[in-house]
Design an enzyme around this catalytic site. Structure first.
Site, short mmCIF file in Angstrom:
data_model
loop_
_atom_site.label_atom_id
_atom_site.label_comp_id
_atom_site.label_asym_id
_atom_site.label_seq_id
_atom_site.Cartn_x
_atom_site.Cartn_y
_atom_site.Cartn_z
N HIS A 6 5.62 -2.25 -6.25
CA HIS A 6 5.29 -1.08 -5.49
C HIS A 6 5.66 -1.45 -3.99
CE1 HIS A 6 1.01 -1.70 -6.22
NE2 HIS A 6 0.91 -1.80 -5.33
N ARG A 10 -0.87 3.78 3.85
CA ARG A 10 -1.86 4.10 4.30
C ARG A 10 -1.20 5.44 4.66
NH1 ARG A 10 -3.32 -1.16 4.04
NH2 ARG A 10 -5.14 -1.71 3.42
N GLU A 53 3.31 3.23 -3.52
CA GLU A 53 2.06 3.69 -4.00
C GLU A 53 0.77 3.92 -2.58
OE1 GLU A 53 -2.38 1.38 -3.87
OE2 GLU A 53 -0.61 0.10 -4.62
N ASN A 57 -7.60 7.26 2.20
CA ASN A 57 -8.93 7.40 2.65
C ASN A 57 -9.76 8.12 3.24
OD1 ASN A 57 -9.62 3.91 2.04
ND2 ASN A 57 -7.83 3.87 3.95
N HIS A 72 10.73 -1.37 7.10
CA HIS A 72 10.73 -0.26 6.50
C HIS A 72 11.30 -0.18 5.11
CE1 HIS A 72 14.43 -1.71 7.91
NE2 HIS A 72 15.21 -1.68 6.35
N GLU A 122 14.81 3.70 5.88
CA GLU A 122 16.04 3.10 5.71
C GLU A 122 16.55 4.26 4.66
OE1 GLU A 122 19.19 0.27 7.10
OE2 GLU A 122 17.48 -0.90 5.80
#
Length: 131
Positions: A6, A10, A53, A57, A72, A122
């Protein structure tokens, strides 16, 4: 041998990001793990075990500063022109399709999409190195 599983980014608004990645790239929720103060949200396309992922927060109210180190993510599609037209018709941010040449030969055809938090993705035409 290590196997990539993965990549994490954020995000400010979980629902907005999940909706974007579902609409733009067909990523589906694989798992959501909630903790006090944050959640880890794993998205996956049915054709691949690799996951994106999203870290959310809960106390964060300001957009993240992406800095100058992030590059990217990349996805491959069967028809980059059709995918670009779909992005345009759905109002999803996308740069023009670029025909990337090296020594007179097309190395790749692609465009960049931008998610709600400013991350670049991309979108590459399937074929050659990106089979």
């Amino acid at each position: 041998m290590a196997k990539p599983v993965h990549s994490m980014i954020r995000v400010l608004d979980e629902e907005r990001s999940r909706a974007y990645y579902a609409r733009a790239f067909g990523l589906e929720l694989a798992e959501r793990v909630g903790f006090d103060g944050f959640a880890l949200v794993y998205l996956r396309h049915p054709s691949s075990p690799f996951e994106l992922e999203l870290t959310v927060n809960f106390d964060r109210t300001e957009p993240y500063d992406l800095g100058n180190g992030y590059g990217h993510l990349a996805v491959v599609v069967d028809d980059v022109d059709a995918e670009h037209a779909r992005f345009t018709s759905e109002g999803l941010p996308a740069t023009p399709v670029k025909d990337f040449q090296h020594q007179g030969k097309t190395l790749a055809r692609f465009f960049f999409a931008t998610d709600p938090d400013g991350y670049k993705i991309e979108v590459i035409q399937k074929g050659g190195r990106f089979g």
